[in-house]
Design a protein around this motif. Structure first.
Motif: not given
Length: 341
Positions: A32-41, A54-58, A76-78, A90-95
């Protein structure tokens, strides 16, 4: 020569296996694109890194992560679907707004998700499906949703949203399905809601405190499912009826509607019709007996009078469907007296 030939064959075999392994890896893993991975993290961090992620690891590709969908062509993440986790608090993340290719966003059955729906979501210009349901989210139904020109489905049900339904939702040209049921909404139903729907439409607004009349413009909307039950709506609802309409499910129960059912023409595809707990007068149309697909019919707690239709599907419905009316009679109710005929 024999040894050399054997070594050459082994070398070719190693190369072949390497190619096959590479092909298998490419077929099962999409980078996936670096921007998408950074947003998901960032989303993971904002939600407190619950076990759900748990599967969301860098060190792995985000297209392989649980709850994430990627476009096969672009990577791209769709799609992001997070549901059924009581540990998310939590609140809905702006990310989420940084997932610029997002088409589907589902945040479902997350009771610890709180706060307003963030305005940052307006940046998701390609979003076609937005579901935020069964959460602790509060505040208004945001007017900025009208900026999401591709939005076709909006589900904000089972939350604690308050205030009025924004009239600007009617501006969305692709919107075909709206579910705002089980909130604390008040005020009128917007006059032009779903008037631009390009095809068949669905609308759930039950269990709120909406008031005023059912919009006259609903007569021109091709509803298949319309649920306005348990509100404080008044006036005439006959505009949503009519032969030839695709309406299958209609629930207008527990309002303050006042109109005559005598002579009303019903959509032939109805499977569910609940008009109970209103102030509807007149007679039950004979056409009800001819609605072959009708499975639920309830006109109890109204002001109806006259002889009930017979034949057709009428035997499916017992006295409960007709109780507490002015003077309905005939099977399954007691026989009619002469003055009722």
């Amino acid at each position: 020569m024999a040894a050399s030939s054997q070594q050459s064959s082994q070398h070719l075999l190693v190369l072949l296996l390497s190619c096959l392994a590479g092909a298998a890896t490419a077929g099962s893993t999409m980078q996936c694109h670096d921007e998408d991975q950074a947003a998901l993290l960032a989303i993971n961090s904002a939600l407190g890194s619950p076990y759900h992620f748990a599967s969301w690891t860098p060190d792995t590709f985000c297209c392989d992560w649980y709850d994430v969908d990627c476009d096969n062509a672009t990577g791209r993440v769709v799609g992001l679907s997070v549901f059924g986790d009581a540990n998310v608090t939590a609140a809905i993340p702006d990310a989420i707004a940084n997932l610029t290719g997002l088409r589907t966003l589902m945040l479902h059955h997350l009771p610890g998700l709180t706060g307003d729906i963030p305005e940052s979501l307006a940046q998701l210009s390609g979003l076609s499906q937005l579901t935020i349901s069964y959460t602790g989210v509060s505040g208004p139904v945001p007017a900025f949703l009208s900026q999401l020109a591709e939005l076709a489905l909006l589900d904000l049900s089972f939350n604690s949203l308050s205030g009025a339904i924004p009239a600007s939702l009617a501006d969305l040209p692709a919107l075909a399905s709206i579910d705002l049921s089980r909130n604390r909404l008040e005020g009128p139903v917007p006059a032009l809601l779903l008037s631009k729907c390009p095809g068949q439409a669905e609308l759930w607004l039950s269990h709120n405190n909406l008031s005023g009349a059912i919009p006259a413009g609903f007569a021109a909307v091709n509803f298949t499912h319309l649920d306005l039950s348990r509100n404080s709506l008044t006036g005439d609802a006959s505009a949503v009826l009519g032969r030839g309409k695709p309406l299958q499910h209609l629930d207008l129960s527990r309002n303050y509607l006042r109109f005559s059912l005598t002579g009303a023409e019903l959509p032939e595809q109805l499977t569910y019709l609940d008009l109970s707990h209103n102030a509807i007068r007149g007679r039950v149309p004979a056409q009800v007996a001819d609605l072959a697909g009708l499975q639920l019919f309830n006109v109890s707690y109204n002001k109806l009078c006259g002889v009930l239709p017979t034949g057709g599907v009428m035997e499916r419905f017992d006295a409960y469907s007709y109780q507490h009316n002015k003077c309905l009679c005939g099977s399954p109710l007691p026989a009619c007296h002469r003055y009722m005929l």
